[in-house]
Design a protein around this motif. Structure first.
Motif, PDB file in Angstrom:
ATOM      1  N   LYS A 415      20.083  52.631  66.492  1.00  0.00           N
ATOM      2  CA  LYS A 415      20.681  51.351  66.108  1.00  0.00           C
ATOM      3  C   LYS A 415      22.200  51.390  66.314  1.00  0.00           C
ATOM      4  N   SER A 416      22.754  50.298  66.785  1.00  0.00           N
ATOM      5  CA  SER A 416      24.201  50.222  66.980  1.00  0.00           C
ATOM      6  C   SER A 416      24.899  49.629  65.765  1.00  0.00           C
ATOM      7  N   LYS A 417      24.221  48.725  65.054  1.00  0.00           N
ATOM      8  CA  LYS A 417      24.812  48.112  63.879  1.00  0.00           C
ATOM      9  C   LYS A 417      24.752  49.078  62.697  1.00  0.00           C
ATOM     10  N   PRO A 418      25.876  49.276  61.987  1.00  0.00           N
ATOM     11  CA  PRO A 418      25.874  50.211  60.853  1.00  0.00           C
ATOM     12  C   PRO A 418      24.938  49.758  59.733  1.00  0.00           C
ATOM     13  N   LEU A 419      24.245  50.718  59.150  1.00  0.00           N
ATOM     14  CA  LEU A 419      23.460  50.449  57.953  1.00  0.00           C
ATOM     15  C   LEU A 419      24.388  50.271  56.760  1.00  0.00           C
ATOM     16  N   VAL A 420      25.425  51.123  56.708  1.00  0.00           N
ATOM     17  CA  VAL A 420      26.441  51.049  55.651  1.00  0.00           C
ATOM     18  C   VAL A 420      27.799  51.273  56.302  1.00  0.00           C
ATOM     19  N   ALA A 421      28.753  50.429  55.999  1.00  0.00           N
ATOM     20  CA  ALA A 421      30.118  50.573  56.504  1.00  0.00           C
ATOM     21  C   ALA A 421      31.075  50.640  55.322  1.00  0.00           C
ATOM     22  N   ILE A 422      31.874  51.701  55.258  1.00  0.00           N
ATOM     23  CA  ILE A 422      32.846  51.888  54.181  1.00  0.00           C
ATOM     24  C   ILE A 422      34.194  52.193  54.818  1.00  0.00           C
ATOM     25  N   GLY A 423      35.171  51.339  54.595  1.00  0.00           N
ATOM     26  CA  GLY A 423      36.494  51.568  55.164  1.00  0.00           C
ATOM     27  C   GLY A 423      37.211  52.717  54.500  1.00  0.00           C
ATOM     28  N   ALA A 424      37.304  52.670  53.174  1.00  0.00           N
ATOM     29  CA  ALA A 424      37.974  53.724  52.408  1.00  0.00           C
ATOM     30  C   ALA A 424      37.355  53.781  51.016  1.00  0.00           C
ATOM     31  N   TRP A 425      37.117  54.998  50.552  1.00  0.00           N
ATOM     32  CA  TRP A 425      36.517  55.182  49.223  1.00  0.00           C
ATOM     33  C   TRP A 425      37.021  56.513  48.678  1.00  0.00           C
ATOM     34  N   SER A 426      37.641  56.475  47.514  1.00  0.00           N
ATOM     35  CA  SER A 426      38.157  57.692  46.883  1.00  0.00           C
ATOM     36  C   SER A 426      37.584  57.826  45.488  1.00  0.00           C
ATOM     37  N   ILE A 427      37.196  59.022  45.162  1.00  0.00           N
ATOM     38  CA  ILE A 427      36.607  59.304  43.847  1.00  0.00           C
ATOM     39  C   ILE A 427      37.439  60.403  43.202  1.00  0.00           C
ATOM     40  N   ALA A 428      38.113  60.076  42.130  1.00  0.00           N
ATOM     41  CA  ALA A 428      38.968  61.036  41.433  1.00  0.00           C
ATOM     42  C   ALA A 428      38.127  61.859  40.455  1.00  0.00           C
ATOM     43  N   PRO A 429      38.592  63.075  40.115  1.00  0.00           N
ATOM     44  CA  PRO A 429      37.850  63.908  39.161  1.00  0.00           C
ATOM     45  C   PRO A 429      37.649  63.194  37.829  1.00  0.00           C
ATOM     46  N   GLY A 430      36.454  63.287  37.304  1.00  0.00           N
ATOM     47  CA  GLY A 430      36.130  62.707  36.005  1.00  0.00           C
ATOM     48  C   GLY A 430      35.685  61.269  36.048  1.00  0.00           C
ATOM     49  N   GLU A 431      35.784  60.590  37.200  1.00  0.00           N
ATOM     50  CA  GLU A 431      35.368  59.193  37.272  1.00  0.00           C
ATOM     51  C   GLU A 431      33.848  59.072  37.269  1.00  0.00           C
ATOM     52  N   LYS A 432      33.385  57.933  36.774  1.00  0.00           N
ATOM     53  CA  LYS A 432      31.952  57.668  36.696  1.00  0.00           C
ATOM     54  C   LYS A 432      31.638  56.463  37.601  1.00  0.00           C
ATOM     55  N   TRP A 433      30.990  56.749  38.739  1.00  0.00           N
ATOM     56  CA  TRP A 433      30.694  55.727  39.742  1.00  0.00           C
ATOM     57  C   TRP A 433      29.208  55.429  39.780  1.00  0.00           C
ATOM     58  N   VAL A 434      28.894  54.156  40.097  1.00  0.00           N
ATOM     59  CA  VAL A 434      27.511  53.772  40.308  1.00  0.00           C
ATOM     60  C   VAL A 434      27.406  53.074  41.663  1.00  0.00           C
ATOM     61  N   ILE A 435      26.357  53.382  42.399  1.00  0.00           N
ATOM     62  CA  ILE A 435      26.106  52.752  43.695  1.00  0.00           C
ATOM     63  C   ILE A 435      24.930  51.803  43.527  1.00  0.00           C
ATOM     64  N   THR A 436      25.121  50.549  43.886  1.00  0.00           N
ATOM     65  CA  THR A 436      24.062  49.548  43.736  1.00  0.00           C
ATOM     66  C   THR A 436      23.797  48.867  45.073  1.00  0.00           C
ATOM     67  N   GLY A 437      22.722  48.128  45.104  1.00  0.00           N
ATOM     68  CA  GLY A 437      22.343  47.417  46.317  1.00  0.00           C
ATOM     69  C   GLY A 437      20.843  47.217  46.341  1.00  0.00           C
ATOM     70  N   ALA A 438      20.408  46.305  47.188  1.00  0.00           N
ATOM     71  CA  ALA A 438      18.976  46.024  47.299  1.00  0.00           C
ATOM     72  C   ALA A 438      18.242  47.229  47.871  1.00  0.00           C
ATOM     73  N   SER A 439      16.947  47.251  47.667  1.00  0.00           N
ATOM     74  CA  SER A 439      16.132  48.328  48.220  1.00  0.00           C
ATOM     75  C   SER A 439      16.235  48.330  49.740  1.00  0.00           C
ATOM     76  N   GLY A 440      16.492  49.503  50.309  1.00  0.00           N
ATOM     77  CA  GLY A 440      16.629  49.616  51.752  1.00  0.00           C
ATOM     78  C   GLY A 440      18.024  49.318  52.267  1.00  0.00           C
ATOM     79  N   SER A 441      18.969  49.110  51.360  1.00  0.00           N
ATOM     80  CA  SER A 441      20.331  48.781  51.798  1.00  0.00           C
ATOM     81  C   SER A 441      21.110  49.995  52.275  1.00  0.00           C
TER      82      SER A 441
END
Length: 621
Positions: A415-441
């Motif tokens: 596939k040429s089209k990205p399934l997921v595209a992220i420009g910039a993402w930073s996670i600092a120590p101790g942070e609590k992140w959640v990833i959401t999205g529809a099934s198959g996203s």
């Protein structure tokens, strides 16, 4: 840096992908250069290199102190048995000459010598077989260990399975290594023994040759080496014919091994998923799968047996003709008084041994066919291990304390089209992140990219150099063993470790398992999915991680238990937490959110809300 279960981030991912050369206690493993260099070689050359590696990894390694003495002992015994047998033929001649001339006085002595020498030959032969078996087992152990290590290193086993490059890789390591080592050892030993036998018995037959004169079309012809010539010509012709007839047998043997492996895999799969099959009432469907596998196996088996009968029948015909040839050629000499009865028996014995050695390639054709088929299957696995992954997402580690993602495009194969595209993402120590999205996203695929298990795409992921990262999948991996062994994994057991495991089991609401820490078995079957998930979480904190990444690792828990588990995790301020979740109750417990929709990831803050009100919603994302 580690990953729980089979999601470990290996050190070798710092500099990119591909299978690196490995060294085992100072000895180079089966690997041969970089993956790109390996792929550039022709398939035939790669097979030759692989065969050389199989030999070199045992005979030119730390095992050489065992390998070479055993090999030399085996060859010495083989050559010794051949030489002693050549002496036995001389005793056999003297015995039958004594019988012909009724020399009663020497018959007992020759009979005793014949029995003693024959017994010694058989003793040497069986000792040689025993030492060959020891050599093969040590060799097999070495090669199986190295191939298994390379298969498991750098997560190659995962990429091979995901790409469906090789079927039944486990059985190739378990069964095909045994067949290849046994076959290569047998062919090598047999070839040297046959060459030595050819030299010794050719010299003996030349020495025992007696000229004979016969008339043909009015011409008188005298010959001396017709018996020797008959042995060579008949053997060479027979070998050529058998190899011509039996070429199809190699393909049938390889196909048979494939069908046998498929049947074993089907049966193991049914045993492993017995409960699911019973609940879904799939007994008849699974029976149909077994019948289909048996049918394919049976049809190929009959074709294999038919070809085997043709090869065996042809071999026996040749062997029978070669038994008659020396008699046909020596009887005229005997009738002319040029040979004794003892000469006939000795010549027949020497002719038979020489012909057997000359036709050894023909006789070992079934072994060669089976070995070649197993070697091809094993080579396909090794070739898949060595083949490099296509350049893609770069995963590296730096001295930075956090996790960063830059210009990441995750794609599906083809596939040429990205399934997921992220420009910039930073996670600092101790942070609590959640990833959401529809099934198959692409949520789980993003986690695979963070673990180095998904490289299709482009962009860069940077992980902290010294951080301890643990990934927990939705379905934990619990192999056979005691609960204590499963929790400690590679750590040595101790009283302090036992107390820590008991405390963690209680923290993650599994107190009844404390009394069963020393009980072994298949815990994948004994524990419910929710219990397996809680056990995996407890196991993750035996060596507390700095970063914990959960791929719906609480999906099998009821809401109250899931909330309690997350309260436990959130109470650790130094723990960096990344979760994939669907329910609002779990989502709103985190500080920040990365939401995937239509292939694009967006980052947002999660507003602070009272935990009491958070537990009242069951909305899904």
């Amino acid at each position: 840096m580690i990953r729980d279960d089979h999601f470990e981030v290996p050190d070798s991912l710092q500099g990119g992908s591909g299978l690196n050369d490995m060294t085992v206690k100072g000895v180079t493993s089966l690997s041969a250069g970089s993956g790109a260099e390996w792929a550039a070689k022709s398939r035939s050359l790669r097979k030759i290199i692989f065969l050389g590696r199989i030999a070199g990894a045992f005979f030119v390694s730390k095992e050489w102190k065992k390998a070479w003495p055993l090999l030399l002992f085996c060859l010495t015994i083989q050559f010794g048995a051949v030489y002693v047998f050549s002496l036995e033929t001389g005793i056999n001649k003297k015995l039958f000459d004594a019988l012909q001339y009724k020399n009663i006085a020497v018959i007992p002595r020759y009979a005793i010598e014949f029995v003693a020498v024959g017994s010694f030959v058989y003793s040497l032969t069986y000792l040689g077989v025993y030492l060959e078996n020891v050599l093969e087992m040590l060799w097999r152990n070495r090669i199986s260990g190295l191939i298994a290590e390379e298969w498991l290193s750098n997560d190659r086993f995962y990429f091979i399975e995901r790409a469906e490059r090789v079927e039944n890789a486990d059985q190739r390591i378990a069964e095909d290594v045994r067949l290849v080592i046994s076959g290569v050892s047998g062919i090598f030993m047999g070839s040297l023994r046959s060459l030595y036998t050819i030299v010794v018995f050719t010299a003996l037959l030349i020495h025992r040759s007696v000229p004979v004169t016969f008339h043909l079309f009015g011409h008188e012809i005298t010959t001396r080496y017709d018996i020797l010539l008959a042995a060579y010509v008949s053997s060479i012709l027979a070998t050529g014919i058998i190899f011509r007839i039996g070429r199809k047998l190699t393909r049938l043997n390889m196909r048979q091994q494939h069908y046998e492996a498929d049947l074993r895999f089907t049966l193991v799969s049914i045993r492993k998923h017995a409960e699911q099959i019973a609940f879904m009432v799939r007994g008849r469907i699974e029976h149909l799968r077994i019948v289909t596998a048996l049918s394919s196996l049976m049809h190929n088996y009959f074709a294999q047996q038919r070809m085997g009968v043709i090869v065996s029948f042809s071999t026996q015909i040749v062997t029978h003709i070669q038994r008659v040839l020396p008699l046909a050629l020596t009887i005229p000499r005997y009738l002319a008084g040029r040979m004794t009865y003892g000469d006939i028996t000795q010549t027949q014995s020497v002719f038979g041994t020489l012909s057997s050695s000359l036709t050894w390639l023909m006789q070992m054709y079934p072994m060669y066919s089976e070995t070649n088929a197993s070697f091809d299957r094993l080579f396909v696995l090794f070739d898949a291990i060595r083949m490099p992954e296509e350049p893609g997402i770069i995963l590296s580690r730096t001295s930075n304390s956090g996790i960063s993602v830059a210009n990441l495009d995750i794609r599906l194969p083809g596939k040429s089209k990205p399934l997921v595209a992220i420009g910039a993402w930073s996670i600092a120590p101790g942070e609590k992140w959640v990833i959401t999205g529809a099934s198959g996203s692409g949520k789980s695929t993003l986690l695979r990219a963070l673990a180095g298990l998904w490289r299709i795409g482009e962009g860069a992921i940077t992980l902290p150099q010294d951080a301890r990262i643990t990934f927990l999948p939705q379905l934990p991996y619990l192999p056979h063993g005691t609960l204590l062994e499963l929790m400690l994994q590679t750590q040595p057991p101790s009283e302090e470790a036992r107390e820590l495991c008991a405390d963690l089991l209680c923290q993650f609401r599994l107190p009844w398992l404390v009394a069963q820490l020393d009980i072994g078995g298949d815990w994948n079957q004994r524990l419910s999915p929710g219990e397996q998930q809680r056990f995996a979480l407890a196991r993750a904190f035996v060596s507390p991680p700095d970063v914990l990444i959960l791929d719906e690792a609480t999906s099998g828990l009821d809401q109250n238990t899931a909330d309690t588990i997350y309260a436990n995790l959130l109470a650790r301020p130094d723990l960096t937490l990344i979760s994939v979740a669907h329910t609002a109750d779990i989502v709103t417990l985190h500080d920040k959110r990365l939401h995937i929709a239509n292939g694009t990831a967006t980052i947002s803050e999660i507003s602070e809300t009272s935990p009491v009100s958070l537990l009242s919603s069951n909305r899904k994302f």
